[in-house]
Design a protein around this motif. Structure first.
Motif, short mmCIF file in Angstrom:
data_model
loop_
_atom_site.label_atom_id
_atom_site.label_comp_id
_atom_site.label_asym_id
_atom_site.label_seq_id
_atom_site.Cartn_x
_atom_site.Cartn_y
_atom_site.Cartn_z
N TYR A 212 -22.37 -14.71 -20.19
CA TYR A 212 -21.41 -15.07 -18.85
C TYR A 212 -21.24 -13.80 -18.48
O TYR A 212 -21.23 -13.55 -17.09
CB TYR A 212 -20.33 -15.87 -19.33
N ALA A 213 -21.21 -12.47 -19.43
CA ALA A 213 -20.96 -11.37 -18.97
C ALA A 213 -22.00 -10.63 -17.93
O ALA A 213 -21.84 -10.16 -16.95
CB ALA A 213 -20.45 -10.45 -19.74
N ALA A 214 -23.19 -11.20 -18.33
CA ALA A 214 -24.39 -10.61 -17.71
C ALA A 214 -24.36 -11.29 -16.35
O ALA A 214 -24.96 -10.96 -15.41
CB ALA A 214 -25.77 -11.01 -18.48
N MET A 215 -24.03 -12.65 -16.19
CA MET A 215 -24.04 -13.31 -14.95
C MET A 215 -22.95 -12.86 -14.09
O MET A 215 -23.45 -12.72 -12.95
CB MET A 215 -23.60 -14.87 -15.39
N LYS A 221 -23.03 -17.36 -10.16
CA LYS A 221 -21.81 -18.03 -10.46
C LYS A 221 -21.95 -19.23 -11.28
O LYS A 221 -23.09 -19.91 -11.19
CB LYS A 221 -21.42 -18.48 -9.23
N ALA A 222 -21.11 -19.45 -12.31
CA ALA A 222 -21.07 -20.46 -13.20
C ALA A 222 -20.71 -21.72 -12.57
O ALA A 222 -19.71 -21.79 -11.83
CB ALA A 222 -20.10 -20.07 -14.49
N THR A 223 -21.57 -22.76 -12.90
CA THR A 223 -20.68 -24.20 -12.36
C THR A 223 -19.81 -24.49 -13.32
O THR A 223 -19.09 -25.71 -13.26
CB THR A 223 -21.80 -24.99 -11.97
N GLN A 224 -19.94 -24.30 -14.69
CA GLN A 224 -19.04 -24.60 -15.85
C GLN A 224 -18.76 -23.47 -16.72
O GLN A 224 -19.70 -22.85 -17.19
CB GLN A 224 -19.50 -25.86 -16.50
N ARG A 225 -17.56 -23.33 -16.93
CA ARG A 225 -17.25 -22.20 -17.97
C ARG A 225 -15.86 -22.18 -18.59
O ARG A 225 -14.93 -22.73 -17.63
CB ARG A 225 -17.44 -20.86 -17.34
N HIS A 226 -15.70 -22.05 -19.71
CA HIS A 226 -14.50 -22.17 -20.35
C HIS A 226 -14.10 -20.96 -21.17
O HIS A 226 -14.90 -20.42 -21.86
CB HIS A 226 -14.36 -23.53 -21.16
#
Length: 277
Positions: A212-215, A221-226
């Motif tokens: 996620y950090a690399a994203m 952009k994340a479509t789902q992340r918690h």
């Protein structure tokens, strides 16, 4: 008359023996063929969700599906060969093979086309990503002596090499697969209701958080992340991404005009996740 009938029967028997031997010979020839020019198991697994759910991450079974069904269905086995583009770029082959026998195009490329430098990609695709380039990368550290290190290495190996086509969605949870002992995962500390408890696959969230950090670095952009229910020590606040089977996932859609590849490497207590094209 009897002699003529005898000759006909003998001819039919010989023909049956010959035809009966063709299928085994063809099967044996397929076994000896090197499909690497048109097939990559990681690519095939990542692109086709129907195969992930039925076959799983099994290179031998994926190759067998590709040989038995995939080629004739016109499926892509890697990012190098597109059978439709190969047909469009080489009309002389269409005159030879027609439009129904798609398998012949794959085999032609393996045996002749690649050596001849024939194009197997559309002009738009070739122009979209002319060279491999690093988009973004992020690294976090962990203690390689802890049990969670096993799960980190295993999760990283599952996502490493995954190719996401333009418009395709990636799911971290689906790609890593079930976190079970049968799949090689072990018990390690996890977060549950703001408490640290033992759980199967504990540690994989460090891989998803690193990704996620690399994203974020690559504007993917994340479509789902918690976020985790508690702070984690390996990454700054707001850059973590927890995973919980059937509940919480890290997903994104490739909004670029070219395929992107995920590389995940574990080395001496660090895990690095990179995006490239």
């Amino acid at each position: 008359m009897k002699e003529k009938l005898k000759r006909i029967l003998i001819s039919l028997m010989v023909m049956a023996l010959v035809m009966g031997g063709i299928a085994p010979m063809q099967a044996e020839a397929k076994k000896k063929t090197d499909y690497s020019a048109v097939f990559d198991a990681d690519y095939y697994y990542s692109v086709y969700a129907d195969l992930r759910s039925v076959i799983g991450d099994n290179p031998k079974k994926l190759l067998q599906h590709f040989i038995t069904f995939g080629m004739q269905e016109g499926r892509r086995g890697n990012d190098e060969f597109d059978v439709k583009a190969y047909m469009e770029n080489n009309p002389d082959l269409v005159q030879m093979f027609g439009t129904e026998d798609l398998e012949s195009y794959y085999l032609h490329y393996i045996n002749y086309g690649k050596k001849e430098g024939r194009s197997a990609q559309s002009a738009n695709e070739s122009a979209a990503a002319p060279e491999k380039t690093l988009i973004s990368s992020y690294t976090t550290a962990f203690d390689p002596k802890q049990s969670r290190a096993i799960n980190i290495a295993l999760a990283a190996s599952k996502i490493n090499g995954t190719v996401i086509q333009p418009g395709q969605q990636f799911s971290f949870s689906d790609t890593v697969g079930p976190r079970t002992a049968e799949n090689g995962f072990v018990m390690a500390p996890t977060f549950l209701n703001k408490e640290v408890v033992p759980g199967m696959g504990g540690g994989i969230c460090q891989v998803s958080s690193t990704m996620y950090a690399a994203m974020l670095q690559g504007d993917i952009k994340a479509t789902q992340r918690h976020a985790h229910s508690l702070p984690v020590s390996y990454i700054p606040e707001g850059m973590d991404a927890t995973i919980s089977a059937g509940k919480k996932d890290l997903t994104f859609t490739n909004n670029f005009t070219f395929p992107i590849v995920i590389n995940a490497v574990v080395d001496d207590g660090t895990v690095t996740v990179s995006f490239g094209k």
